[in-house]
Motif scaffolding. Structure first.
Motif, PDB file in Angstrom:
ATOM      1  N   ALA B  43       0.826  -1.204   0.000  1.00 50.52           N
ATOM      2  CA  ALA B  43       0.000   0.000   0.000  1.00 50.52           C
ATOM      3  C   ALA B  43       0.863   1.258   0.000  1.00 50.52           C
ATOM      4  N   PRO B  44       0.548   2.248  -0.862  1.00 50.85           N
ATOM      5  CA  PRO B  44       1.290   3.513  -0.854  1.00 50.85           C
ATOM      6  C   PRO B  44       1.011   4.262   0.442  1.00 50.85           C
ATOM      7  N   CYS B  45       1.934   5.160   0.802  1.00 49.50           N
ATOM      8  CA  CYS B  45       1.743   5.936   2.019  1.00 49.50           C
ATOM      9  C   CYS B  45       0.863   7.150   1.752  1.00 49.50           C
ATOM     10  N   GLU B  46       0.238   7.638   2.838  1.00 51.55           N
ATOM     11  CA  GLU B  46      -0.433   8.932   2.806  1.00 51.55           C
ATOM     12  C   GLU B  46       0.564   9.948   3.345  1.00 51.55           C
ATOM     13  N   PRO B  47       0.574  11.158   2.764  1.00 51.91           N
ATOM     14  CA  PRO B  47       1.515  12.158   3.301  1.00 51.91           C
ATOM     15  C   PRO B  47       1.119  12.574   4.708  1.00 51.91           C
ATOM     16  N   LEU B  48       2.092  12.775   5.595  1.00 53.16           N
ATOM     17  CA  LEU B  48       1.826  13.241   6.957  1.00 53.16           C
ATOM     18  C   LEU B  48       2.181  14.710   7.088  1.00 53.16           C
ATOM     19  N   VAL B  49       2.623  15.298   5.981  1.00 49.34           N
ATOM     20  CA  VAL B  49       3.007  16.706   6.016  1.00 49.34           C
ATOM     21  C   VAL B  49       2.226  17.441   4.931  1.00 49.34           C
ATOM     22  N   ALA B  50       2.233  18.765   5.011  1.00 43.25           N
ATOM     23  CA  ALA B  50       1.518  19.562   4.015  1.00 43.25           C
ATOM     24  C   ALA B  50       2.482  20.557   3.387  1.00 43.25           C
ATOM     25  N   VAL B  51       2.102  21.068   2.240  1.00 40.44           N
ATOM     26  CA  VAL B  51       2.942  22.050   1.568  1.00 40.44           C
ATOM     27  C   VAL B  51       3.170  23.227   2.503  1.00 40.44           C
ATOM     28  N   GLY B  52       4.425  23.662   2.580  1.00 40.49           N
ATOM     29  CA  GLY B  52       4.761  24.772   3.455  1.00 40.49           C
ATOM     30  C   GLY B  52       5.328  24.337   4.796  1.00 40.49           C
ATOM     31  N   ASP B  53       5.127  23.061   5.169  1.00 39.55           N
ATOM     32  CA  ASP B  53       5.657  22.561   6.447  1.00 39.55           C
ATOM     33  C   ASP B  53       7.185  22.541   6.431  1.00 39.55           C
ATOM     34  N   GLU B  54       7.740  22.832   7.610  1.00 40.21           N
ATOM     35  CA  GLU B  54       9.174  22.607   7.789  1.00 40.21           C
ATOM     36  C   GLU B  54       9.350  21.165   8.251  1.00 40.21           C
ATOM     37  N   VAL B  55      10.265  20.443   7.622  1.00 40.54           N
ATOM     38  CA  VAL B  55      10.505  19.069   8.079  1.00 40.54           C
ATOM     39  C   VAL B  55      11.978  18.924   8.432  1.00 40.54           C
ATOM     40  N   LYS B  56      12.224  17.947   9.283  1.00 36.59           N
ATOM     41  CA  LYS B  56      13.617  17.705   9.672  1.00 36.59           C
ATOM     42  C   LYS B  56      14.065  16.356   9.147  1.00 36.59           C
ATOM     43  N   MET B  57      15.377  16.188   9.109  1.00 35.70           N
ATOM     44  CA  MET B  57      15.941  14.957   8.568  1.00 35.70           C
ATOM     45  C   MET B  57      15.516  13.768   9.429  1.00 35.70           C
ATOM     46  N   GLY B  58      15.050  12.725   8.783  1.00 31.35           N
ATOM     47  CA  GLY B  58      14.647  11.529   9.516  1.00 31.35           C
ATOM     48  C   GLY B  58      13.207  11.570   9.975  1.00 31.35           C
ATOM     49  N   GLN B  59      12.527  12.667   9.733  1.00 28.78           N
ATOM     50  CA  GLN B  59      11.120  12.779  10.138  1.00 28.78           C
ATOM     51  C   GLN B  59      10.252  11.917   9.223  1.00 28.78           C
ATOM     52  N   LYS B  60       9.318  11.220   9.865  1.00 32.35           N
ATOM     53  CA  LYS B  60       8.396  10.413   9.063  1.00 32.35           C
ATOM     54  C   LYS B  60       7.447  11.344   8.333  1.00 32.35           C
ATOM     55  N   ILE B  61       7.409  11.261   7.005  1.00 25.54           N
ATOM     56  CA  ILE B  61       6.552  12.183   6.254  1.00 25.54           C
ATOM     57  C   ILE B  61       5.448  11.461   5.492  1.00 25.54           C
ATOM     58  N   GLY B  62       5.436  10.143   5.581  1.00 23.91           N
ATOM     59  CA  GLY B  62       4.373   9.400   4.918  1.00 23.91           C
ATOM     60  C   GLY B  62       4.220   8.050   5.586  1.00 23.91           C
ATOM     61  N   ASP B  63       2.990   7.601   5.743  1.00 22.76           N
ATOM     62  CA  ASP B  63       2.773   6.281   6.351  1.00 22.76           C
ATOM     63  C   ASP B  63       1.435   5.739   5.859  1.00 22.76           C
ATOM     64  N   SER B  64       1.219   4.473   6.135  1.00 24.60           N
ATOM     65  CA  SER B  64       0.000   3.833   5.672  1.00 24.60           C
ATOM     66  C   SER B  64      -0.514   2.920   6.757  1.00 24.60           C
ATOM     67  N   LYS B  65      -1.819   2.690   6.755  1.00 21.02           N
ATOM     68  CA  LYS B  65      -2.383   1.777   7.753  1.00 21.02           C
ATOM     69  C   LYS B  65      -2.224   0.332   7.320  1.00 21.02           C
ATOM     70  N   GLY B  66      -1.981   0.131   6.028  1.00 25.24           N
ATOM     71  CA  GLY B  66      -1.839  -1.229   5.523  1.00 25.24           C
ATOM     72  C   GLY B  66      -0.673  -1.948   6.183  1.00 25.24           C
ATOM     73  N   PHE B  67      -0.811  -3.252   6.404  1.00 22.83           N
ATOM     74  CA  PHE B  67       0.280  -4.006   7.027  1.00 22.83           C
ATOM     75  C   PHE B  67       1.445  -4.122   6.049  1.00 22.83           C
ATOM     76  N   VAL B  68       1.128  -4.479   4.794  1.00 18.90           N
ATOM     77  CA  VAL B  68       2.187  -4.590   3.794  1.00 18.90           C
ATOM     78  C   VAL B  68       2.437  -3.199   3.221  1.00 18.90           C
ATOM     79  N   SER B  69       3.314  -2.483   3.886  1.00 22.00           N
ATOM     80  CA  SER B  69       3.652  -1.127   3.499  1.00 22.00           C
ATOM     81  C   SER B  69       4.830  -0.702   4.364  1.00 22.00           C
ATOM     82  N   ALA B  70       5.448   0.407   4.029  1.00 17.85           N
ATOM     83  CA  ALA B  70       6.554   0.907   4.842  1.00 17.85           C
ATOM     84  C   ALA B  70       6.531   2.425   4.788  1.00 17.85           C
ATOM     85  N   PRO B  71       6.722   3.068   5.944  1.00 21.34           N
ATOM     86  CA  PRO B  71       6.698   4.535   5.953  1.00 21.34           C
ATOM     87  C   PRO B  71       7.898   5.127   5.219  1.00 21.34           C
TER      88      PRO B  71
END
Ligand code: SF4
Ligand code: SF4
Lengths: 303, 442
Positions: B43-71
């Motif tokens: 399963a593809p991830c859903e974005p956890l961030v929005a345009v304009g957000d500041e993100v840091k290195m190593g921050q999780k920015i996408g995840d999925s509820k599906g078991f067969v998936s990886a953030p």
């Protein structure tokens, strides 16, 4: 630059081998036998081989409207092999008829390379054999070139050394086991033939020759292996890629069948030699053999 | 130690000398990191961030509820400029988070080492592996935590580290084994702990003697881990072949390695596991081999996920003028690309292979001459020639009878065929047709 990029399905590298290179390797492998034929039978042998080969190549080039007469080389192979099954000094028209028949009836009637069921050279030879039996069994003693019988049809034994190097009467390429083995070694080294067909073929001939030709005699078995067309047939005709099985087990069965049929004809048939018909018969069974001997796939679950 | 090998296979030219002696160098971080939300099977991830957000290195920015998936995680620190489609090696556009790099490399607070890592339980370890977004790095990109969760009734006896790297040209795993053998052994031990496997193997082809030596040193004293030296032959590193060679077991047709008590991990994946568990690092960079005669300075580089392929190529001196093909992966199983624009390096990018008109030929397809070579080389012992001719005639049922579904798409049959028949491509087509038919029948 980017619009020149080629997008194609993997794999992206291919072995350098092509049909042409495979056929060229087979021609190289046939060279020792050709050389032996010319040494033992002289100029007429050379002419026979050249006429057959040229006629075969021309026929194919015309059928395919191919400007390059060598083409993929498969017609040349058929021509040389056909020549090697002929007696040393056949009339030129016999060579031409044989080659034309081999390429047309033996190959293109079925749809061309890869689609033929029977070994084309043997189709040509079989046609000549039934149409001009006299010309086809006009044997000469090598070097002296006097008329004689092939060892298979005569009662005197020529000696194993002579049989092995080829100083015996017979068809052009049937005589020298040594030359054939040299060529076969090359094909083996190149990975174009496996041991399966030739070894089972020869083993069947040896065993049946030892047991069934006038009581138990190993030397009689050896004689049957070295005499006549068995070596040529086992290494160069039964191993023809198009007309032999592709499965490993199928190749064992095919070789065995060729050997058994050869000996049945030799021992109990109307002709002194049975290699041609044995191989043609087994050719017809190849699709059946292949489908009955599909290898066990990885991870096959017993049902 | 005797050399182990499998049935079939081919010996293509290996072409590894351009990069095998070159230590891994870090690639420049990208100006804009393009992080695809789907870099794995599942399963593809859903974005956890929005345009304009500041993100840091190593921050999780996408995840999925599906078991067969990886953030997925940010590989740079900076600002999300857009969430839009980018190209993928598979040829279909995927959603991605575009991050403008502020070049500060500020780590996200979630990236914390686990000082007590040796005392973590299997479930805790598995969770770390999942949260780190680790997937199979040999190219298959199957989520690793899923692999590490075999069905409860299947006991895992062996964990196998695949260091065969049998694909020609690629040297990323080779360098990883040479430069970070301890990490590989640590990753293997962690995987063994997670699935409670009593024995581990590290399999390496005999054309990498230095890597064999490095790993033998690294496993000294580890009684239940063995370095297995394999004959150099393609596809020695194919999962099912590796299992058969090392354990004598055969994965049943249609089944998974766990069915015979085995688990295979790529060498790079082991390093990622070790990094995640010990240092708390998510998978945001990987070793990539950039090679082939179409690139000016072939190299092994440690590349941040999301770096545009074009930028990596530039750091290798650029393409040569006679470039004809760009492949993500190796020459036997990799994917040819129509271009490199908007194409980022992902977790599964083991190589960027650039071939020129010398290697890239367009061959005429000839009739099958029944030479049987494709049968000889097929590692799963099916009949490529019959499947090929069935597909040519549109007879997909017959293709299925000849076991098209068992094909591992290794490419050996196409490679060897003197008639230049695109057997692997045809078999792939047959698999697609058969799968579509099965889906329709349901
Ligand atoms: S390798 Fe090619 S020519 Fe040979 S049998 Fe297979 S498909 Fe036919
Ligand atoms: S049929 Fe499939 S598994 Fe067999 S050689 Fe071809 S690509 Fe590999």
């Amino acid at each position: 630059m980017e619009n020149k990029l080629i997008v194609s399905s993997s794999p992206h590298i291919k072995s350098p081998e092509s049909i042409k290179s495979v056929m060229s390797d087979v021609l190289v492998a046939l060279f020792p036998a050709v050389l032996a034929a010319v040494i033992f039978f002289g100029l007429p042998a050379l002419i026979t081989i050249l006429v057959c080969t040229l006629a075969a190549m021309l026929t194919e080039a015309i059928i395919l409207r191919n400007k390059n007469i060598f083409g993929d080389g498969s017609a040349a192979v058929t021509g040389v092999i056909l020549a090697l099954t002929l007696p040393p000094n056949p009339p030129w028209w016999l060579c031409v008829v044989g080659s034309v028949a081999a390429i047309t009836i033996g190959k293109h009637v079925f749809g061309g390379i890869g689609n033929n069921i029977f070994n084309p050279a043997l189709v040509g030879r079989a046609l000549l054999l039934v149409s001009w039996a006299g010309h086809m069994t006009n044997w000469l003693t090598p070097v002296e070139l006097t008329a004689t019988a092939t060892p298979l049809a005569s009662s005197s034994h020529p000696g194993f050394f002579n049989l092995f190097v080829g100083a015996v009467p017979g068809s052009l390429g049937e005589t020298s086991a040594l030359a054939l083995l040299l060529g076969a070694a090359w094909l083996f080294y190149k990975g174009h033939i496996s041991w399966r067909i030739p070894c089972t073929f020869l083993a069947a001939v040896f065993v049946m020759g030892s047991l069934l030709d006038g009581g138990f005699s190993l030397s009689q078995g050896l004689f049957h292996v070295l005499a006549g067309g068995v070596m040529l047939g086992a290494f160069f005709m039964a191993t023809d890629m198009v007309t032999s099985p592709v499965t490993p087990r199928g190749q064992l069965i095919f070789g065995l069948g060729c050997g058994v049929m050869t000996m049945l004809v030799r021992l109990y048939g109307a002709y002194p030699e049975g290699v041609t018909f044995a191989i043609l018969l087994m050719n017809a069974l190849v699709p059946l053999i292949d489908n009955m001997t599909l290898p066990r796939k990885y991870g096959e679950v017993a049902k | 130690m005797s050399l182990k090998t499998f049935k079939g296979g081919v010996h293509p030219g290996y072409h590894k000398s351009a990069t095998e002696q070159k230590p891994v160098v870090p690639a420049k971080p990208p100006a804009v990191a393009i992080i695809p939300l789907s870099q794995h099977i599942g399963a593809p991830c859903e974005p956890l961030v929005a345009v304009g957000d500041e993100v840091k290195m190593g921050q999780k920015i996408g995840d999925s509820k599906g078991f067969v998936s990886a953030p997925v995680h940010a590989s740079v620190s900076g600002k999300v400029t857009k969430i839009a489609k980018c190209n993928s090696a598979l040829g279909r556009p995927v959603d991605a988070v575009f991050i403008e790099n502020d070049y500060q490399d500020t780590w996200h607070e979630s990236v914390q080492p686990h000082p007590d890592w040796e005392n973590l339980t299997a479930d805790e370890l598995k969770k770390i592996v999942r949260e780190a977004g680790i997937v199979g790095m040999g190219g298959a990109t199957f989520p690793t935590h899923v692999k590490l969760s075999p069905p409860a009734d299947q006991k895992i006896d062996y964990v196998l580290v695949n260091g065969a790297e049998c694909e020609p040209y690629l040297t990323a795993d080779h360098r990883a084994m040479l430069e970070r053998p301890e990490d590989i052994v640590c990753g293997l031990k962690l995987a063994m702990k997670i699935v409670a496997a009593p024995k581990g193997f590290i399999a390496i082809e005999d054309n990498k003697p230095d890597a064999i030596e490095a790993l033998q040193k690294a496993v000294a004293g580890e009684e239940n881990i063995e370095v297995a030296v394999l004959h150099t032959k393609y596809p020695q590193g194919a999962e099912k072949q590796l299992i058969k060679v090392l354990t004598g077991r055969e994965v049943p047709s249609g089944g998974l390695p766990a069915a015979v008590g085995c688990l295979v991990q790529n060498a790079g994946t082991c390093i990622a596991i070790a990094n995640a568990v010990r240092k708390g690092l998510p998978l945001i960079e990987r070793i990539v081999t950039i090679t082939g005669s179409g690139i000016k300075e072939p190299q092994n580089m440690l590349v941040r996920v999301g770096t545009p392929v074009a930028e990596v190529v530039e750091q290798c001196g650029g393409f040569t003028a006679n470039l004809r093909k760009v492949i993500i992966g190796g020459p036997m199983m990799g994917l040819a690309q129509p271009g490199v624009a908007d194409l980022p390096v992902t977790k599964g990018t083991s190589g960027i292979l650039c071939l020129t008109d010398k290697e890239v030929t367009i061959d005429e397809i000839h009739p099958c001459i029944r030479c049987g070579k494709c049968v000889d080389v097929c590692p799963v012992s099916i009949m490529p020639l019959f499947i090929g001719s069935s597909v040519e005639q549109g007879l997909y049922d017959r293709a299925e009878k000849y076991n098209a579904l068992d094909c591992i798409e290794c490419g050996c049959c196409s490679y060897i065929c003197p008639a230049k028949r695109p057997l692997t491509q045809w078999i792939r087509m047959a698999k697609g047709e058969i799968a579509a038919k099965k889906a329709a029948a349901k």
